[in-house]
Design a protein around this motif. Structure first.
Motif, PDB file in Angstrom:
ATOM      1  N   LEU A  43       0.821  -1.219   0.000  1.00  0.00           N
ATOM      2  CA  LEU A  43       0.000   0.000   0.000  1.00  0.00           C
ATOM      3  C   LEU A  43       0.852   1.266   0.000  1.00  0.00           C
ATOM      4  CD1 LEU A  43      -2.840  -0.905   2.549  1.00  0.00           C
ATOM      5  CD2 LEU A  43      -2.564  -1.610   0.175  1.00  0.00           C
ATOM      6  N   TYR A  44       1.982   1.221  -0.667  1.00  0.00           N
ATOM      7  CA  TYR A  44       2.910   2.350  -0.752  1.00  0.00           C
ATOM      8  C   TYR A  44       3.382   2.806   0.629  1.00  0.00           C
ATOM      9  CZ  TYR A  44       2.406   2.676  -5.773  1.00  0.00           C
ATOM     10  OH  TYR A  44       2.452   2.387  -7.121  1.00  0.00           O
ATOM     11  N   VAL A  45       3.629   1.819   1.471  1.00  0.00           N
ATOM     12  CA  VAL A  45       4.265   2.044   2.770  1.00  0.00           C
ATOM     13  C   VAL A  45       5.581   1.289   2.752  1.00  0.00           C
ATOM     14  CG1 VAL A  45       4.112   1.715   5.263  1.00  0.00           C
ATOM     15  CG2 VAL A  45       2.060   2.290   3.958  1.00  0.00           C
ATOM     16  N   CYS A  46       6.670   1.956   3.111  1.00  0.00           N
ATOM     17  CA  CYS A  46       7.991   1.327   3.064  1.00  0.00           C
ATOM     18  C   CYS A  46       8.023   0.112   3.989  1.00  0.00           C
ATOM     19  CB  CYS A  46       9.064   2.335   3.480  1.00  0.00           C
ATOM     20  SG  CYS A  46      10.732   1.618   3.564  1.00  0.00           S
ATOM     21  N   PRO A  47       8.372  -1.074   3.477  1.00  0.00           N
ATOM     22  CA  PRO A  47       8.423  -2.268   4.318  1.00  0.00           C
ATOM     23  C   PRO A  47       9.597  -2.263   5.296  1.00  0.00           C
ATOM     24  CG  PRO A  47       9.169  -2.765   2.096  1.00  0.00           C
ATOM     25  CD  PRO A  47       8.684  -1.359   2.064  1.00  0.00           C
ATOM     26  N   LYS A  48      10.537  -1.335   5.106  1.00  0.00           N
ATOM     27  CA  LYS A  48      11.714  -1.299   5.968  1.00  0.00           C
ATOM     28  C   LYS A  48      11.555  -0.311   7.128  1.00  0.00           C
ATOM     29  CE  LYS A  48      14.634  -2.446   2.016  1.00  0.00           C
ATOM     30  NZ  LYS A  48      14.764  -3.880   2.338  1.00  0.00           N
ATOM     31  N   CYS A  49      10.988   0.886   6.846  1.00  0.00           N
ATOM     32  CA  CYS A  49      10.891   1.917   7.899  1.00  0.00           C
ATOM     33  C   CYS A  49       9.468   2.380   8.155  1.00  0.00           C
ATOM     34  CB  CYS A  49      11.774   3.109   7.551  1.00  0.00           C
ATOM     35  SG  CYS A  49      11.128   4.139   6.193  1.00  0.00           S
ATOM     36  N   ASP A  50       8.485   1.866   7.423  1.00  0.00           N
ATOM     37  CA  ASP A  50       7.067   2.213   7.578  1.00  0.00           C
ATOM     38  C   ASP A  50       6.749   3.633   7.119  1.00  0.00           C
ATOM     39  OD1 ASP A  50       5.372   0.176   8.192  1.00  0.00           O
ATOM     40  OD2 ASP A  50       4.890   0.873  10.205  1.00  0.00           O
ATOM     41  N   PHE A  51       7.598   4.230   6.322  1.00  0.00           N
ATOM     42  CA  PHE A  51       7.301   5.565   5.803  1.00  0.00           C
ATOM     43  C   PHE A  51       6.121   5.481   4.847  1.00  0.00           C
ATOM     44  CE2 PHE A  51       7.787   8.930   2.600  1.00  0.00           C
ATOM     45  CZ  PHE A  51       7.894  10.051   3.416  1.00  0.00           C
ATOM     46  N   HIS A  52       5.125   6.369   5.035  1.00  0.00           N
ATOM     47  CA  HIS A  52       3.931   6.398   4.200  1.00  0.00           C
ATOM     48  C   HIS A  52       4.145   7.351   3.029  1.00  0.00           C
ATOM     49  CE1 HIS A  52       2.195   4.215   7.476  1.00  0.00           C
ATOM     50  NE2 HIS A  52       0.960   4.321   7.033  1.00  0.00           N
ATOM     51  N   GLU A  53       4.245   6.788   1.824  1.00  0.00           N
ATOM     52  CA  GLU A  53       4.388   7.606   0.628  1.00  0.00           C
ATOM     53  C   GLU A  53       3.072   8.308   0.306  1.00  0.00           C
ATOM     54  OE1 GLU A  53       7.094   8.095  -1.196  1.00  0.00           O
ATOM     55  OE2 GLU A  53       8.458   6.545  -0.429  1.00  0.00           O
ATOM     56  N   ARG A  54       3.153   9.440  -0.374  1.00  0.00           N
ATOM     57  CA  ARG A  54       1.949  10.128  -0.823  1.00  0.00           C
ATOM     58  C   ARG A  54       1.318   9.348  -1.975  1.00  0.00           C
ATOM     59  NH1 ARG A  54       4.830  16.110  -1.064  1.00  0.00           N
ATOM     60  NH2 ARG A  54       5.197  16.302   1.194  1.00  0.00           N
ATOM     61  N   ILE A  55       0.003   9.248  -1.948  1.00  0.00           N
ATOM     62  CA  ILE A  55      -0.704   8.541  -3.020  1.00  0.00           C
ATOM     63  C   ILE A  55      -1.848   9.410  -3.531  1.00  0.00           C
ATOM     64  CG2 ILE A  55      -0.101   6.230  -2.220  1.00  0.00           C
ATOM     65  CD1 ILE A  55      -2.863   6.038  -0.930  1.00  0.00           C
ATOM     66  N   GLY A  56      -2.308   9.117  -4.739  1.00  0.00           N
ATOM     67  CA  GLY A  56      -3.362   9.899  -5.377  1.00  0.00           C
ATOM     68  C   GLY A  56      -4.749   9.386  -5.056  1.00  0.00           C
ATOM     69  N   PRO A  57      -5.773  10.080  -5.565  1.00  0.00           N
ATOM     70  CA  PRO A  57      -7.163   9.737  -5.239  1.00  0.00           C
ATOM     71  C   PRO A  57      -7.575   8.326  -5.611  1.00  0.00           C
ATOM     72  CG  PRO A  57      -7.048  11.916  -6.238  1.00  0.00           C
ATOM     73  CD  PRO A  57      -5.689  11.310  -6.379  1.00  0.00           C
ATOM     74  N   HIS A  58      -7.181   7.854  -6.793  1.00  0.00           N
ATOM     75  CA  HIS A  58      -7.676   6.558  -7.239  1.00  0.00           C
ATOM     76  C   HIS A  58      -7.132   5.416  -6.389  1.00  0.00           C
ATOM     77  CE1 HIS A  58      -9.774   8.319 -10.609  1.00  0.00           C
ATOM     78  NE2 HIS A  58      -8.681   9.012 -10.903  1.00  0.00           N
ATOM     79  N   LEU A  59      -5.862   5.479  -6.034  1.00  0.00           N
ATOM     80  CA  LEU A  59      -5.323   4.470  -5.121  1.00  0.00           C
ATOM     81  C   LEU A  59      -6.003   4.571  -3.764  1.00  0.00           C
ATOM     82  CD1 LEU A  59      -1.451   4.346  -5.708  1.00  0.00           C
ATOM     83  CD2 LEU A  59      -3.100   2.501  -6.011  1.00  0.00           C
TER      84      LEU A  59
END
Length: 285
Positions: A43-59
């Motif tokens: 879900l666009y979250v880093c599996p190593k540090c849990d950083f949440h990447e920015r995602i767009g509306p459709h995702l």
């Protein structure tokens, strides 16, 4: 040619559509290189540090609604350039560039659907569209989302992400703050909840209006949330601000948020909140 390109070109079974640029992603949190496929599956979250990447509306809609349950609401039409604004570029050119880059009409999209069987209307701000800035189109979309929720007798849930009001629209952008406040009151008058999920970053006039008026305030981990920037505040008060100031965890500790939830937990959390706050919204089987 880089060593990565040479290695990639030497592998015969890598499809041509895959390149060094889209096979890997550099995490903005820890700086580690991650397989893009692995990041997507997480879900666009880093599996190593849990950083949440920015995602767009459709995702965001895909991650929030039940699979195949949602439909997008039409975006209201507004004047593209009411003030005929120009800085280094014409405002109309900036809007065209943003629409081309995102394939969206403006920075806020709405959809209706179900979340674990509970009806909801969800709005998502897209930071990729001119920094998610709040102009007339965003204000109109917000009001339209609230009206759709009232018509469906279900909650309105907003995922905020913005740099603030859109300067190219001047006072017209600032007028969206009280308009959104009135729309929220309409939702409350109908006995329906308003839930806010603050994502990175939520700042400026959006924070000063509808982002902080939720019946429940949720944030994603590490999200930057505030009005003025940290540097501006430090220069004004002439003091060093605490570590993590304006981050979601700091605001939770100081009472500005109700909870901070991992992206994987958000869908279930929203379903539980709908049960608590809005009985009777269970979708028909």
């Amino acid at each position: 040619m880089s060593w990565l390109s040479r290695v990639r070109n030497a592998i015969p079974f890598v499809p041509k559509a895959q390149t060094a640029e889209n096979l890997w992603h550099k995490c903005k949190g820890c700086g580690q290189m991650i397989f893009t496929k692995e990041l997507e599956e997480n879900l666009y979250v880093c599996p190593k540090c849990d950083f949440h990447e920015r995602i767009g509306p459709h995702l965001r809609f895909d991650y929030t609604f039940d699979e195949g349950s949602y439909s997008a609401l039409p975006s209201p039409r507004v004047a593209d350039d009411p003030l005929k604004f120009r800085d280094t570029k014409r405002y109309t050119d900036r809007i065209k560039a943003a629409r081309t880059a995102t394939n969206e009409p403006d920075a806020l999209l709405n959809a209706r659907g179900t979340i674990e069987g509970r009806k909801a209307v969800v709005g998502v701000q897209d930071f990729a569209f001119m920094g998610g800035s709040m102009g007339q189109a965003v204000g109109e979309a917000f009001v339209a989302g609230v009206e759709a929720a009232i018509a469906d007798k279900c909650p309105y849930i907003i995922f905020t992400a913005a740099g603030g009001a859109r300067m190219q629209e001047g006072i017209l952008s600032l007028m969206q703050m009280p308009r959104a406040t009135v729309a929220i009151q309409m939702l409350h008058d109908a006995g329906l909840p308003y839930i806010v999920v603050l994502t990175d970053p939520t700042t400026g006039g959006v924070t000063a209006s509808y982002a902080m008026l939720g019946d429940v305030q949720i944030a994603e981990p590490g999200a930057l949330i505030g009005f003025a920037g940290q540097r501006v505040i430090e220069q004004t008060i002439r003091e060093k601000l605490p570590e993590g100031f304006q981050r979601a965890e700091y605001l939770l500790d100081h009472g500005m948020l109700d909870m901070v939830k991992h992206r994987k937990e958000l869908r279930h959390t929203l379903a539980e909140l709908i049960d608590y706050l809005c009985a009777g919204t269970k979708a028909a089987a």
